[in-house]
Write a protein that holds these residues in place. Sequence first.
Motif, mmCIF file in Angstrom:
data_model
loop_
_atom_site.group_PDB
_atom_site.id
_atom_site.type_symbol
_atom_site.label_atom_id
_atom_site.label_comp_id
_atom_site.label_asym_id
_atom_site.label_seq_id
_atom_site.Cartn_x
_atom_site.Cartn_y
_atom_site.Cartn_z
ATOM 1 N N LEU A 97 49.205 45.004 44.405
ATOM 2 C CA LEU A 97 48.410 45.923 45.226
ATOM 3 C C LEU A 97 47.308 45.192 45.989
ATOM 4 N N GLU A 98 46.740 44.167 45.356
ATOM 5 C CA GLU A 98 45.640 43.444 45.996
ATOM 6 C C GLU A 98 46.110 42.183 46.715
ATOM 7 N N GLN A 99 47.419 41.902 46.623
ATOM 8 C CA GLN A 99 48.027 40.749 47.284
ATOM 9 C C GLN A 99 47.359 39.437 46.871
ATOM 10 N N ILE A 100 47.220 39.277 45.557
ATOM 11 C CA ILE A 100 46.691 38.045 44.989
ATOM 12 C C ILE A 100 47.568 37.632 43.816
ATOM 13 N N GLU A 101 47.334 36.460 43.274
ATOM 14 C CA GLU A 101 48.092 35.979 42.130
ATOM 15 C C GLU A 101 47.690 36.747 40.861
ATOM 16 N N PRO A 102 48.640 36.992 39.937
ATOM 17 C CA PRO A 102 48.278 37.673 38.690
ATOM 18 C C PRO A 102 47.129 36.998 37.942
ATOM 19 N N MET A 103 47.086 35.661 37.936
ATOM 20 C CA MET A 103 46.018 34.987 37.211
ATOM 21 C C MET A 103 44.668 35.114 37.913
ATOM 22 N N GLU A 104 44.672 35.456 39.203
ATOM 23 C CA GLU A 104 43.411 35.806 39.871
ATOM 24 C C GLU A 104 42.891 37.141 39.337
ATOM 25 N N VAL A 105 43.810 38.067 39.095
ATOM 26 C CA VAL A 105 43.430 39.345 38.486
ATOM 27 C C VAL A 105 42.841 39.099 37.102
ATOM 28 N N VAL A 106 43.546 38.284 36.320
ATOM 29 C CA VAL A 106 43.090 37.977 34.962
ATOM 30 C C VAL A 106 41.695 37.362 34.989
ATOM 31 N N GLN A 107 41.487 36.383 35.876
ATOM 32 C CA GLN A 107 40.192 35.702 35.937
ATOM 33 C C GLN A 107 39.083 36.661 36.336
ATOM 34 N N ARG A 108 39.339 37.471 37.347
ATOM 35 C CA ARG A 108 38.314 38.386 37.851
ATOM 36 C C ARG A 108 37.847 39.349 36.775
ATOM 37 N N TYR A 109 38.792 39.947 36.070
ATOM 38 C CA TYR A 109 38.414 40.999 35.129
ATOM 39 C C TYR A 109 38.028 40.460 33.749
ATOM 40 N N THR A 110 38.443 39.224 33.452
ATOM 41 C CA THR A 110 37.923 38.586 32.245
ATOM 42 C C THR A 110 36.445 38.258 32.432
ATOM 43 N N VAL A 111 36.097 37.768 33.605
ATOM 44 C CA VAL A 111 34.692 37.489 33.915
ATOM 45 C C VAL A 111 33.873 38.777 33.859
ATOM 46 N N ASP A 112 34.404 39.852 34.435
ATOM 47 C CA ASP A 112 33.709 41.144 34.387
ATOM 48 C C ASP A 112 33.494 41.603 32.941
ATOM 49 N N PHE A 113 34.536 41.468 32.132
ATOM 50 C CA PHE A 113 34.446 41.861 30.723
ATOM 51 C C PHE A 113 33.325 41.100 30.016
#
Length: 493
Positions: A97-113
Amino acid sequence: MQLYLSNQIKIYNSLSGKKEIFKPINEGHIGMYVCGPTVYSNVHLGNVRTFMSFDMVFRYLKHLDYKVRYVRNITDAGHLENDADAGEDKITKKARLEQIEPMEVVQRYTVDFHNVLRTFNFLPPSIEPTATGHIIEQIELISKIIDNGFAYEVNGSVYFDVHKFNETNDYGKLSKRKLDDLIHNTRTLDGQSDKKNPQDFALWKKAEPQHIMRWPSPWSDGFPGWHLECTAMSTKYLGDQFDIHGGGMDLKFPHHECEIAQNEAAIGVSPVNYWMHANMLELNGQRMSKSTGNTVNPDELLSGNNAFFSKAYSPSVIRFFVAQSSYRSVLDLTDDGLLASEKGFYRLMDAVNLLGALKASATSSIDIPAWKQKCYDAMNDDFNSPILIAHLFEAAKYINQIKEGQATISAEDLNLLKETINSFVFDVLGLENATKSDSGTDKLSGAVDVLIRLRQDARANKDFAMSDKIRDELAEVGIQLKDGKDGTTFSVN
């Protein structure tokens, strides 16, 4: 002497459905695993409530001088939509949906967590493993389960055979569900599924061509099942059997039930001695839901930028609010509740900050050692933080009496009082010191409180015209007064 030697804890064990005396497998050492987040979106307040409850448990066990290995995982692959065995991976969908790599999703929301938990003054776990970092361990675990006859491979996917397992074991013992009832309430397979039975669950899924997150295995290029990840990571770092497994009430079935089955099928033993489940967080009496709009995230609550609350609340006020309810109770997040907790928090902080100015006397007019024991008794009773807080308010009242010369305390008891209050308020509950003057919002609260008291005086003197004038003029500037059985509160529009 370590404090745990003189404090016997009772824990409500979800497996037995009753409180049990806590006995660690290895004296003085505790292994505790808590299911962490699937990092495909910002962490929501319901998760924060669960992790906050186990942060308090972790803090108290450490306070008792236990050596605690606290493992809380990060799920960064394998968790499909609706917790199902088919469909799209939550992280992969977000990446698409965001047109990025899955590990970019992981990094972004792990940092948020991590940022959110740091804001709320969480202690970091001892180990924070990721699912993708333990693919080898998961493959080895699947092989054991297959070798023991409790799993089967079809078209590159591997499924756990619940019916076969239930012939010699008790699938459903944690959630108190019977397999016969599950069979009765499950629709018949439509012939397109690889499963033998609808109740079976995936240990390994063959990846479709479009599935980005995949790893080689003896069965196919694919990815592990969601339930399997926690079994592999918990047993790697805590052993085949460990003391405490925690998580939200919503994970009891099927996730935790499947964890038990996997461990028994692979190793032959039930993995956990004490299962603990934190209950749900509601918003204004209703389930939090993005689809209905009845939801607020941590940043919105902390900033006041939301449609549900009259003001911003500090992290410690929110921690205090959560601690005023048992971790096993449904907690309803409301503006009135947070306003009341804020008042209570600052009342407690005011008393704590008076401790340094108290003068010791020859004797004490209250039994401080007995009061201290009541604090420990509360936490030893399944981490009963609401009762602990009641005892802390009892101490706050006593502190104010000493200040006003209405009570006395000896030098020895004063030191004991300081030590005990600081231990429970800051080390165990994880609160951070503050005063009402720390923010402009709290100055506003103080000013409105003065006007509320003037209005109460006017009503007591039957000067209803002045009472109404104060209420109406506050309303004109957007401050609404609300009279209730516990007094008058206000909200800012």
